[in-house]
Design an enzyme around this catalytic site. Sequence first.
Site, PDB file in Angstrom:
ATOM      1  N   PRO A  67       0.806  -1.348   0.010  1.00  0.00           N
ATOM      2  CA  PRO A  67      -0.163  -0.051   0.124  1.00  0.00           C
ATOM      3  C   PRO A  67       0.853   1.382   0.089  1.00  0.00           C
ATOM      4  O   PRO A  67       1.744   1.326   0.627  1.00  0.00           O
ATOM      5  CB  PRO A  67      -0.860   0.041   1.322  1.00  0.00           C
ATOM      6  CG  PRO A  67      -0.310  -1.201   2.145  1.00  0.00           C
ATOM      7  CD  PRO A  67       0.585  -2.077   1.190  1.00  0.00           C
ATOM      8  N   ASN A  68       0.253   2.218  -0.804  1.00  0.00           N
ATOM      9  CA  ASN A  68       0.812   3.547  -0.835  1.00  0.00           C
ATOM     10  C   ASN A  68       2.044   3.660  -1.819  1.00  0.00           C
ATOM     11  O   ASN A  68       2.764   4.795  -1.828  1.00  0.00           O
ATOM     12  CB  ASN A  68       1.181   4.242   0.440  1.00  0.00           C
ATOM     13  CG  ASN A  68      -0.211   4.659   1.293  1.00  0.00           C
ATOM     14  OD1 ASN A  68      -1.170   4.867   1.004  1.00  0.00           O
ATOM     15  ND2 ASN A  68      -0.353   3.735   2.393  1.00  0.00           N
ATOM     16  N   ARG A  72       5.076  11.002  -2.473  1.00  0.00           N
ATOM     17  CA  ARG A  72       4.730  10.549  -1.302  1.00  0.00           C
ATOM     18  C   ARG A  72       5.890  10.835  -0.420  1.00  0.00           C
ATOM     19  O   ARG A  72       6.990  10.430  -0.553  1.00  0.00           O
ATOM     20  CB  ARG A  72       4.543   9.082  -1.190  1.00  0.00           C
ATOM     21  CG  ARG A  72       4.307   8.562   0.190  1.00  0.00           C
ATOM     22  CD  ARG A  72       4.178   6.827   0.260  1.00  0.00           C
ATOM     23  NE  ARG A  72       3.864   6.630   1.732  1.00  0.00           N
ATOM     24  CZ  ARG A  72       4.035   5.220   2.011  1.00  0.00           C
ATOM     25  NH1 ARG A  72       4.798   4.577   1.095  1.00  0.00           N
ATOM     26  NH2 ARG A  72       4.019   5.030   3.213  1.00  0.00           N
ATOM     27  N   TYR A  78      11.336   8.579   0.790  1.00  0.00           N
ATOM     28  CA  TYR A  78      11.101   7.674  -0.352  1.00  0.00           C
ATOM     29  C   TYR A  78      11.481   8.255  -1.841  1.00  0.00           C
ATOM     30  O   TYR A  78      11.735   7.753  -2.609  1.00  0.00           O
ATOM     31  CB  TYR A  78       9.442   7.484  -0.617  1.00  0.00           C
ATOM     32  CG  TYR A  78       8.953   6.642   0.876  1.00  0.00           C
ATOM     33  CD1 TYR A  78       9.503   5.724   1.307  1.00  0.00           C
ATOM     34  CD2 TYR A  78       8.031   7.396   1.434  1.00  0.00           C
ATOM     35  CE1 TYR A  78       8.954   5.047   2.605  1.00  0.00           C
ATOM     36  CE2 TYR A  78       7.479   6.916   2.672  1.00  0.00           C
ATOM     37  CZ  TYR A  78       7.789   5.741   3.042  1.00  0.00           C
ATOM     38  OH  TYR A  78       7.312   5.238   4.432  1.00  0.00           O
ATOM     39  N   ASN A  95       8.162  -5.340  -0.859  1.00  0.00           N
ATOM     40  CA  ASN A  95       8.150  -4.278  -0.041  1.00  0.00           C
ATOM     41  C   ASN A  95       6.839  -4.047   0.554  1.00  0.00           C
ATOM     42  O   ASN A  95       5.752  -3.606  -0.256  1.00  0.00           O
ATOM     43  CB  ASN A  95       8.691  -2.988  -0.675  1.00  0.00           C
ATOM     44  CG  ASN A  95       8.593  -1.614   0.227  1.00  0.00           C
ATOM     45  OD1 ASN A  95       7.856  -1.902   1.272  1.00  0.00           O
ATOM     46  ND2 ASN A  95       9.143  -0.755  -0.320  1.00  0.00           N
ATOM     47  N   ALA A 139       3.111  -0.792   4.867  1.00  0.00           N
ATOM     48  CA  ALA A 139       2.818  -0.865   6.258  1.00  0.00           C
ATOM     49  C   ALA A 139       2.087  -2.264   6.517  1.00  0.00           C
ATOM     50  O   ALA A 139       2.335  -2.414   7.920  1.00  0.00           O
ATOM     51  CB  ALA A 139       1.564   0.262   6.351  1.00  0.00           C
ATOM     52  N   GLU A 181      12.914  -9.356   2.212  1.00  0.00           N
ATOM     53  CA  GLU A 181      12.053  -8.305   2.783  1.00  0.00           C
ATOM     54  C   GLU A 181      12.878  -6.716   2.253  1.00  0.00           C
ATOM     55  O   GLU A 181      14.057  -6.663   2.555  1.00  0.00           O
ATOM     56  CB  GLU A 181      11.595  -8.280   4.023  1.00  0.00           C
ATOM     57  CG  GLU A 181      10.917  -7.066   4.583  1.00  0.00           C
ATOM     58  CD  GLU A 181      10.609  -7.029   5.964  1.00  0.00           C
ATOM     59  OE1 GLU A 181      10.344  -8.167   6.671  1.00  0.00           O
ATOM     60  OE2 GLU A 181      10.621  -5.940   6.728  1.00  0.00           O
ATOM     61  N   HIS A 183      12.781  -2.361   2.149  1.00  0.00           N
ATOM     62  CA  HIS A 183      12.011  -1.018   2.638  1.00  0.00           C
ATOM     63  C   HIS A 183      13.128  -0.065   1.876  1.00  0.00           C
ATOM     64  O   HIS A 183      14.279   0.121   1.879  1.00  0.00           O
ATOM     65  CB  HIS A 183      12.031  -0.747   3.940  1.00  0.00           C
ATOM     66  CG  HIS A 183      11.235  -1.822   4.780  1.00  0.00           C
ATOM     67  ND1 HIS A 183       9.880  -1.880   4.738  1.00  0.00           N
ATOM     68  CD2 HIS A 183      11.651  -2.856   5.179  1.00  0.00           C
ATOM     69  CE1 HIS A 183       9.478  -3.093   5.159  1.00  0.00           C
ATOM     70  NE2 HIS A 183      10.563  -3.626   5.581  1.00  0.00           N
ATOM     71  N   ARG A 228      12.956   4.841  12.557  1.00  0.00           N
ATOM     72  CA  ARG A 228      11.685   5.840  12.568  1.00  0.00           C
ATOM     73  C   ARG A 228      10.943   5.214  13.967  1.00  0.00           C
ATOM     74  O   ARG A 228      11.425   4.760  14.754  1.00  0.00           O
ATOM     75  CB  ARG A 228      11.058   5.131  11.186  1.00  0.00           C
ATOM     76  CG  ARG A 228      11.926   5.823   9.969  1.00  0.00           C
ATOM     77  CD  ARG A 228      11.140   5.608   8.662  1.00  0.00           C
ATOM     78  NE  ARG A 228       9.799   6.303   8.634  1.00  0.00           N
ATOM     79  CZ  ARG A 228       9.130   6.277   7.579  1.00  0.00           C
ATOM     80  NH1 ARG A 228       9.197   5.280   6.649  1.00  0.00           N
ATOM     81  NH2 ARG A 228       7.817   6.986   7.503  1.00  0.00           N
TER      82      ARG A 228
END
Length: 158
Positions: free
Chosen positions: A9-10, A17, A22, A74, A77, A98, A100, A107
């Site tokens: 998502p996103n 964004r 990012y 990725n 969330a 995985e 990111h 964070r």
Amino acid sequence: MNLLLINGPNLNLLGKREPIFYGSAKLEAIEADLRREARQRGARLDCFQSNSEGALVDRIQAALEEQCDGVLINAGAYTHTSIAIRDALLAIALPFVELHMSNVYSREPFRQRSLLVDCAVGVVSGFGALSYSLALEGLLQYLRTSDAKIKSGYGLGS
Ligand code: DQA
């Protein structure tokens, strides 16, 4: 070698964004670059993005019917919340990395928990768009090494 890239998502909003986390590259450009990099390394990359958890689960499950060798993911969330995506990855039993773009460990505390990472071959976090290339490199190296080990009988008790 056939690989699958999953974006959650996103990530369709990359380029617009939160550029501080990012960067400015759009998802389509990242996917096109990664497809080319995969091709140069003798692999084929299929790319999929969805904002919906069910659609992501469906796409991961579909890898069972394909000649897929490994997955780059990725999960956005959903990394931090989705038992369904974890279960889908376990169900297809393919090696996955995985990844990111941001350094999730620098964070908020809720981003520092992943429901996927203990099942992953490895994790790449914090290198922006380069995280995708590094994850691809890692997965290909893993697949080639584990393939070589199987072919030579190494790790099979001989
Ligand atoms: C992300 C990190 C996640 O915590 C976040 O929810 C994202 C993107 C990353 O690429 O840095 O959507 O996976």
